[in-house]
Design a protein around this motif. Structure first.
Motif, PDB file in Angstrom:
ATOM      1  N   HIS A   1      47.600 -35.952 126.084  1.00  0.00           N
ATOM      2  CA  HIS A   1      47.379 -37.349 126.484  1.00  0.00           C
ATOM      3  C   HIS A   1      47.001 -38.199 125.272  1.00  0.00           C
ATOM      4  N   LEU A   2      46.070 -37.706 124.452  1.00  0.00           N
ATOM      5  CA  LEU A   2      45.620 -38.484 123.306  1.00  0.00           C
ATOM      6  C   LEU A   2      46.705 -38.605 122.249  1.00  0.00           C
ATOM      7  N   ALA A   3      47.518 -37.558 122.078  1.00  0.00           N
ATOM      8  CA  ALA A   3      48.632 -37.632 121.130  1.00  0.00           C
ATOM      9  C   ALA A   3      49.614 -38.719 121.573  1.00  0.00           C
ATOM     10  N   GLU A   4      49.887 -38.779 122.871  1.00  0.00           N
ATOM     11  CA  GLU A   4      50.796 -39.799 123.409  1.00  0.00           C
ATOM     12  C   GLU A   4      50.232 -41.201 123.226  1.00  0.00           C
ATOM     13  N   GLN A   5      48.907 -41.310 123.223  1.00  0.00           N
ATOM     14  CA  GLN A   5      48.246 -42.611 123.054  1.00  0.00           C
ATOM     15  C   GLN A   5      47.958 -42.921 121.585  1.00  0.00           C
ATOM     16  N   ASN A   6      48.484 -42.065 120.695  1.00  0.00           N
ATOM     17  CA  ASN A   6      48.255 -42.224 119.250  1.00  0.00           C
ATOM     18  C   ASN A   6      46.763 -42.256 118.922  1.00  0.00           C
ATOM     19  N   TYR A   7      45.990 -41.484 119.695  1.00  0.00           N
ATOM     20  CA  TYR A   7      44.544 -41.314 119.497  1.00  0.00           C
ATOM     21  C   TYR A   7      43.790 -42.632 119.582  1.00  0.00           C
ATOM     22  N   GLN A   8      44.309 -43.532 120.434  1.00  0.00           N
ATOM     23  CA  GLN A   8      43.633 -44.798 120.744  1.00  0.00           C
ATOM     24  C   GLN A   8      43.440 -44.818 122.255  1.00  0.00           C
ATOM     25  N   ALA A   9      42.220 -44.604 122.712  1.00  0.00           N
ATOM     26  CA  ALA A   9      41.979 -44.512 124.147  1.00  0.00           C
ATOM     27  C   ALA A   9      40.522 -44.826 124.458  1.00  0.00           C
ATOM     28  N   PRO A  10      40.229 -45.234 125.683  1.00  0.00           N
ATOM     29  CA  PRO A  10      38.832 -45.484 126.062  1.00  0.00           C
ATOM     30  C   PRO A  10      38.075 -44.168 126.214  1.00  0.00           C
ATOM     31  N   LEU A  11      36.781 -44.221 126.005  1.00  0.00           N
ATOM     32  CA  LEU A  11      35.904 -43.057 126.158  1.00  0.00           C
ATOM     33  C   LEU A  11      34.655 -43.495 126.902  1.00  0.00           C
TER      34      LEU A  11
END
Length: 396
Positions: free
Chosen positions: A238-248
């Protein structure tokens, strides 16, 4: 007249050495050769677990393998009938490496030194006359055509280049992406709290079912610790698909919002005249508690406990339970990481790990699409798959 069979092991890591030693112990007449691409063998073992080598886990807190193996748990459930964590524990102790189980169920050499494992493997390799060649990059079966059996134990291949020759042979490849890494967070005030450890947290990625629990460490680049490493494993794709830009989202209280509100209302009654910033009912370090108060209440963070109103409680409880950040990238955990992906499990026989495309070609360790969370689970997968292959070759 007997014929001496020869096995080539491509990869001089944990799975490769464990496989080689077990092959020789099962079949002393077998000629076994390890080909290692780098000029050092077992380098990843040396730095694992902070140099102590978390070689397996007691699995005492594991009720389903999917909890600790985001990928490959169904196959491992089958293979654990051949060789599991209890077998691994016995194996190392019988081969001169006393082990100890920590309170968190992680298993380490009693010496607390990865060289206890490394020296065990190297000593056994010498005793069994296992051939070891370093600086040998094997990326074609033509390079090992003189061997009866070939086993690939090359570990993870983050960029996928090392898997191309296997794909050319017809093997399905699951795109490799990093796993087990820490998160960069662009929040200067949070990063100013570097060094603070919170023992019990729950973290998740909003909008998904991806979540993890455990200790969390605030660093100068963001957040780390077991909770974050677990989440990075669960969320690798999931994070790879989001280019390591995601909410936490971080739950500092490790309670739900209603429970947190109850604690705060109770504090307001019992600690009335005390200044809010001086009393912390959640066991958080003072600097972190003050930071969270200011984040939730702003100018009201300096009030007394008895001045907390319902709106204050709701705001503070929300920050304690659903503290929001933005992941701004990933960072490797020290010098080690695990790769999610590799040779698809559809490409191998689920009982022997032999290739479905090339006879007498086998796979073991992280080169397969199997990976676990932090805590000794990846090494256990290496021991289990390596032993499975050794047993399969013996039967042949």
């Amino acid at each position: 007249m007997s014929t001496t069979h020869k096995t080539a092991i491509i990869g001089g890591g944990a799975a490769g050495f464990f496989l080689a030693v077990n092959l020789k112990e099962m079949m002393p007449e077998m000629e076994v050769t390890i080909f290692e691409r780098s000029h050092r063998v077992l380098a990843k073992v040396e730095i694992s677990g902070g140099g102590r080598c978390n070689c397996t886990n007691s699995f005492a807190q594991v009720t389903d393998l999917s909890q600790v193996y985001p990928r490959g748990h169904r196959l491992l459930k089958r293979l654990f009938n051949v060789f599991n964590h209890e077998d691994a524990y016995r194996w190392f102790e019988q081969h001169g490496v006393p082990l100890v189980t920590q309170d968190d169920e992680c298993v380490f050499p009693q010496a607390q030194d990865s060289h206890a494992i490394i020296n065990c493997f190297l000593s056994l390799a010498r005793r069994h006359h296992i051939n070891i060649y370093t600086g040998r990059k094997i990326q074609s079966l033509d390079d090992v055509r003189d061997f009866d059996y070939v086993v690939v134990t090359t570990g993870g291949s983050p960029k996928g280049e090392g898997l191309r020759w296997l794909a050319d042979l017809g093997h399905e490849i699951e795109s490799p992406v990093p796993s087990l890494y820490t998160f960069s967070v662009n929040d200067a005030k949070l990063k100013a709290l570097q060094g603070i450890v919170v023992k019990d947290t729950a973290v998740h990625i909003p909008g998904t079912k991806l979540r993890a629990e455990g200790p969390l460490l605030i660093t100068h680049w963001g957040v780390s610790g077991p909770a974050i490493l677990k989440l990075s494993s669960y969320a690798a794709r999931h994070l790879a698909e989001q280019n390591y830009q995601a909410p936490l989202s971080i739950n500092w209280a490790h309670l739900n919002e209603a429970e947190t509100q109850t604690v705060l209302f109770d504090m307001a009654i019992k600690q009335g005249p005390k200044q809010l910033s001086t009393y912390n009912p959640f066991g958080l370090q003072q600097r972190l508690w003050v930071y969270l108060l200011e984040k939730a209440l702003g100018n009201r963070s300096t009030i007394r406990c008895q001045e907390l109103n319902k709106k204050d409680v709701n705001r503070l409880a929300n920050v304690l339970v659903n503290d929001a950040y933005q992941i701004a990238g990933r960072a490797a955990f020290k010098d080690e990481f695990v790769t999610c992906g590799g040779v698809s499990l559809k490409a191998v026989d689920s009982n022997t790990l032999e290739s479905r495309h090339v006879p007498h070609l086998y796979f073991a360790g992280e080169v397969l699409d199997i990976d676990g969370i932090t805590g000794g689970f990846n090494f256990q997968a290496a021991w289990t798959t390596a032993y499975t292959v050794a047993s399969a070759i013996k039967k042949r």
